[in-house]
Design a protein around this motif. Structure first.
Motif, PDB file in Angstrom:
ATOM      1  N   ASN A 100       7.508  -4.985   9.774  1.00  0.00           N
ATOM      2  CA  ASN A 100       6.573  -5.905   9.118  1.00  0.00           C
ATOM      3  C   ASN A 100       6.792  -5.942   7.604  1.00  0.00           C
ATOM      4  OD1 ASN A 100       5.232  -4.285  11.467  1.00  0.00           O
ATOM      5  ND2 ASN A 100       4.289  -6.299  11.523  1.00  0.00           N
ATOM      6  N   HIS A 101       7.210  -4.819   7.041  1.00  0.00           N
ATOM      7  CA  HIS A 101       7.363  -4.720   5.588  1.00  0.00           C
ATOM      8  C   HIS A 101       8.554  -3.827   5.248  1.00  0.00           C
ATOM      9  CE1 HIS A 101       3.167  -6.182   5.425  1.00  0.00           C
ATOM     10  NE2 HIS A 101       2.930  -5.275   6.374  1.00  0.00           N
ATOM     11  N   VAL A 102       9.335  -4.259   4.250  1.00  0.00           N
ATOM     12  CA  VAL A 102      10.358  -3.387   3.654  1.00  0.00           C
ATOM     13  C   VAL A 102       9.969  -3.256   2.179  1.00  0.00           C
ATOM     14  CG1 VAL A 102      12.807  -2.976   3.181  1.00  0.00           C
ATOM     15  CG2 VAL A 102      12.137  -4.192   5.268  1.00  0.00           C
ATOM     16  N   CYS A 103       9.263  -2.173   1.870  1.00  0.00           N
ATOM     17  CA  CYS A 103       8.758  -1.954   0.506  1.00  0.00           C
ATOM     18  C   CYS A 103       9.725  -1.044  -0.237  1.00  0.00           C
ATOM     19  CB  CYS A 103       7.371  -1.329   0.559  1.00  0.00           C
ATOM     20  SG  CYS A 103       6.226  -2.305   1.578  1.00  0.00           S
ATOM     21  N   TYR A 104       9.756  -1.183  -1.543  1.00  0.00           N
ATOM     22  CA  TYR A 104      10.729  -0.392  -2.285  1.00  0.00           C
ATOM     23  C   TYR A 104      10.358  -0.265  -3.760  1.00  0.00           C
ATOM     24  CZ  TYR A 104      12.496  -4.964  -3.858  1.00  0.00           C
ATOM     25  OH  TYR A 104      12.606  -6.224  -4.402  1.00  0.00           O
ATOM     26  N   ALA A 105      11.075   0.638  -4.416  1.00  0.00           N
ATOM     27  CA  ALA A 105      11.004   0.776  -5.881  1.00  0.00           C
ATOM     28  C   ALA A 105      12.369   1.247  -6.344  1.00  0.00           C
ATOM     29  CB  ALA A 105       9.931   1.781  -6.286  1.00  0.00           C
ATOM     30  N   TRP A 106      12.749   0.812  -7.527  1.00  0.00           N
ATOM     31  CA  TRP A 106      14.004   1.288  -8.119  1.00  0.00           C
ATOM     32  C   TRP A 106      13.827   1.564  -9.602  1.00  0.00           C
ATOM     33  CZ3 TRP A 106      15.420  -1.871 -12.079  1.00  0.00           C
ATOM     34  CH2 TRP A 106      15.188  -3.236 -11.988  1.00  0.00           C
ATOM     35  N   GLN A 107      14.720   2.387 -10.112  1.00  0.00           N
ATOM     36  CA  GLN A 107      14.772   2.626 -11.557  1.00  0.00           C
ATOM     37  C   GLN A 107      16.224   2.698 -11.982  1.00  0.00           C
ATOM     38  OE1 GLN A 107      11.972   5.143 -13.861  1.00  0.00           O
ATOM     39  NE2 GLN A 107      13.755   6.427 -14.314  1.00  0.00           N
ATOM     40  N   VAL A 140      -6.118   0.967   2.571  1.00  0.00           N
ATOM     41  CA  VAL A 140      -5.294   1.105   1.363  1.00  0.00           C
ATOM     42  C   VAL A 140      -4.960   2.574   1.078  1.00  0.00           C
ATOM     43  CG1 VAL A 140      -5.241   0.760  -1.149  1.00  0.00           C
ATOM     44  CG2 VAL A 140      -6.041  -1.069   0.344  1.00  0.00           C
ATOM     45  N   GLY A 141      -5.956   3.459   1.209  1.00  0.00           N
ATOM     46  CA  GLY A 141      -5.725   4.892   0.971  1.00  0.00           C
ATOM     47  C   GLY A 141      -4.684   5.465   1.918  1.00  0.00           C
ATOM     48  N   GLY A 142      -4.775   5.077   3.184  1.00  0.00           N
ATOM     49  CA  GLY A 142      -3.814   5.547   4.195  1.00  0.00           C
ATOM     50  C   GLY A 142      -2.409   5.044   3.909  1.00  0.00           C
ATOM     51  N   LEU A 143      -2.326   3.775   3.472  1.00  0.00           N
ATOM     52  CA  LEU A 143      -1.013   3.201   3.148  1.00  0.00           C
ATOM     53  C   LEU A 143      -0.385   3.917   1.959  1.00  0.00           C
ATOM     54  CD1 LEU A 143      -1.732  -0.627   3.489  1.00  0.00           C
ATOM     55  CD2 LEU A 143      -0.291   0.756   4.991  1.00  0.00           C
ATOM     56  N   ILE A 144      -1.181   4.114   0.916  1.00  0.00           N
ATOM     57  CA  ILE A 144      -0.671   4.806  -0.278  1.00  0.00           C
ATOM     58  C   ILE A 144      -0.104   6.176   0.105  1.00  0.00           C
ATOM     59  CG2 ILE A 144      -1.374   5.948  -2.452  1.00  0.00           C
ATOM     60  CD1 ILE A 144      -3.315   3.542  -2.869  1.00  0.00           C
ATOM     61  N   GLY A 145      -0.866   6.917   0.917  1.00  0.00           N
ATOM     62  CA  GLY A 145      -0.436   8.249   1.345  1.00  0.00           C
ATOM     63  C   GLY A 145       0.844   8.207   2.161  1.00  0.00           C
ATOM     64  N   ALA A 146       0.936   7.242   3.079  1.00  0.00           N
ATOM     65  CA  ALA A 146       2.106   7.158   3.963  1.00  0.00           C
ATOM     66  C   ALA A 146       3.364   6.737   3.196  1.00  0.00           C
ATOM     67  CB  ALA A 146       1.830   6.174   5.098  1.00  0.00           C
ATOM     68  N   TYR A 147       3.219   5.741   2.324  1.00  0.00           N
ATOM     69  CA  TYR A 147       4.391   5.299   1.540  1.00  0.00           C
ATOM     70  C   TYR A 147       4.843   6.390   0.564  1.00  0.00           C
ATOM     71  CZ  TYR A 147       4.456   0.546   3.367  1.00  0.00           C
ATOM     72  OH  TYR A 147       4.583  -0.546   4.197  1.00  0.00           O
ATOM     73  N   ARG A 148       3.870   7.061  -0.047  1.00  0.00           N
ATOM     74  CA  ARG A 148       4.200   8.130  -0.990  1.00  0.00           C
ATOM     75  C   ARG A 148       4.925   9.276  -0.279  1.00  0.00           C
ATOM     76  NH1 ARG A 148      -0.880   9.521  -3.624  1.00  0.00           N
ATOM     77  NH2 ARG A 148      -1.317  10.670  -1.703  1.00  0.00           N
ATOM     78  N   GLU A 149       4.387   9.677   0.884  1.00  0.00           N
ATOM     79  CA  GLU A 149       4.967  10.804   1.629  1.00  0.00           C
ATOM     80  C   GLU A 149       6.368  10.471   2.139  1.00  0.00           C
ATOM     81  OE1 GLU A 149       5.179  14.655   3.350  1.00  0.00           O
ATOM     82  OE2 GLU A 149       4.164  13.764   1.634  1.00  0.00           O
ATOM     83  N   ASN A 175      -1.909  -4.970  -2.729  1.00  0.00           N
ATOM     84  CA  ASN A 175      -1.411  -4.733  -4.087  1.00  0.00           C
ATOM     85  C   ASN A 175      -1.387  -3.252  -4.465  1.00  0.00           C
ATOM     86  OD1 ASN A 175      -0.311  -5.979  -6.251  1.00  0.00           O
ATOM     87  ND2 ASN A 175      -2.225  -6.321  -7.327  1.00  0.00           N
ATOM     88  N   ASN A 176      -0.196  -2.781  -4.911  1.00  0.00           N
ATOM     89  CA  ASN A 176       0.001  -1.400  -5.387  1.00  0.00           C
ATOM     90  C   ASN A 176      -0.200  -0.310  -4.329  1.00  0.00           C
ATOM     91  OD1 ASN A 176       0.625  -2.280  -7.982  1.00  0.00           O
ATOM     92  ND2 ASN A 176      -1.514  -2.252  -8.635  1.00  0.00           N
ATOM     93  N   SER A 177      -0.169  -0.699  -3.049  1.00  0.00           N
ATOM     94  CA  SER A 177      -0.361   0.309  -1.996  1.00  0.00           C
ATOM     95  C   SER A 177       0.969   0.860  -1.481  1.00  0.00           C
ATOM     96  CB  SER A 177      -1.137  -0.292  -0.813  1.00  0.00           C
ATOM     97  OG  SER A 177      -0.343  -1.281  -0.161  1.00  0.00           O
ATOM     98  N   ALA A 178       2.091   0.250  -1.886  1.00  0.00           N
ATOM     99  CA  ALA A 178       3.393   0.672  -1.351  1.00  0.00           C
ATOM    100  C   ALA A 178       4.420   0.910  -2.455  1.00  0.00           C
ATOM    101  CB  ALA A 178       3.909  -0.380  -0.368  1.00  0.00           C
ATOM    102  N   ALA A 216       8.754  -2.287  -8.652  1.00  0.00           N
ATOM    103  CA  ALA A 216       8.099  -1.817  -7.432  1.00  0.00           C
ATOM    104  C   ALA A 216       7.664  -3.047  -6.634  1.00  0.00           C
ATOM    105  CB  ALA A 216       6.900  -0.948  -7.783  1.00  0.00           C
ATOM    106  N   ASN A 217       7.950  -3.060  -5.339  1.00  0.00           N
ATOM    107  CA  ASN A 217       7.673  -4.229  -4.502  1.00  0.00           C
ATOM    108  C   ASN A 217       6.864  -3.826  -3.269  1.00  0.00           C
ATOM    109  OD1 ASN A 217       8.020  -6.375  -2.500  1.00  0.00           O
ATOM    110  ND2 ASN A 217       9.557  -7.218  -3.874  1.00  0.00           N
TER     111      ASN A 217
END
Length: 203
Positions: A53-60, A111-120, A77-80, A70-71
């Motif tokens: 459903n989603h391919v989220c990412y960040a680069w530097q 949103v909290g669950g998403l933030i935790g899952a993407y971060r982990e 917004n800002n959850s991934a 960050a995408n």
């Protein structure tokens, strides 16, 4: 304090899977040198995980003046993207792309669950990556005639300078790379040589 080294990853990490309430999160980390490398890698992940459903990412990218993106790819917004980017900062790596591909499992995480899952998932991906320390280098372009060749090559050998590229025709052109902290001293050395034009090269 300016440092002469930076951390990055040596090769793409092995894909790993993190599960959260039936949703699957696939994590990847890639070394990159340019922003143009990002899109093909994301497209390859979409082809690989066709039900995602989603391919989220960040680069530097960069060391002294780093750029980042960050995408969220449709997630709130800002959850991934930002939680992924937070891990890039936490591991203090650059010239890197971290992706998290989500396949929805039927239960909303909030949103909290998403933030935790993407971060982990991002944390696990970087934890599994081969993080290496690289030396920050500056490129110098040298232009000279054949009579100066011996003098130039002697300095290159003595100062342990890397030759990146060379063009030897009617006259000679060398692109060399030197540790950034020594670059001004080395540039001056070549500029003081008779018949040698030397300047910093920026890409």
């Amino acid at each position: 304090m300016q440092t002469d080294t930076y951390k990055t990853i040596s090769r793409p990490s092995a894909e790993l899977l993190y599960k959260e309430r039936k949703s699957k999160f696939y994590g990847n980390a890639y070394p990159i040198q340019t922003e143009e490398e990002v899109k093909p890698l994301i497209e390859a992940l979409r082809k690989k995980h066709r039900t995602a459903n989603h391919v989220c990412y960040a680069w530097q990218l960069g060391v002294e003046n780093p750029r980042y993106r960050a995408n969220d790819d449709g997630e709130p917004n800002n959850s991934a993207g930002m939680p992924i980017y937070g891990q890039i900062q936490s591991f203090e790596v650059t010239n890197v792309l971290v992706t998290v591909t989500r396949i929805f499992g039927g239960t909303k995480l909030g949103v909290g669950g998403l933030i935790g899952a993407y971060r982990e998932t991002a944390r696990l991906s970087l934890d599994a990556a081969d993080i290496v320390e690289r030396i920050l280098e500056q490129s110098i372009l040298l232009h000279f005639g054949y009579p100066q060749m011996e003098k130039v090559m002697r300095t290159i050998k003595q100062d342990q300078i890397t030759i990146v590229a060379q063009r030897l025709e009617i006259d000679c052109e060398l692109l060399i790379a030197i540790q950034k902290s020594r670059s001004k001293e080395v540039l001056q050395k070549f500029q003081e040589m008779y018949g040698v034009a030397a300047k910093f090269k920026t890409f």
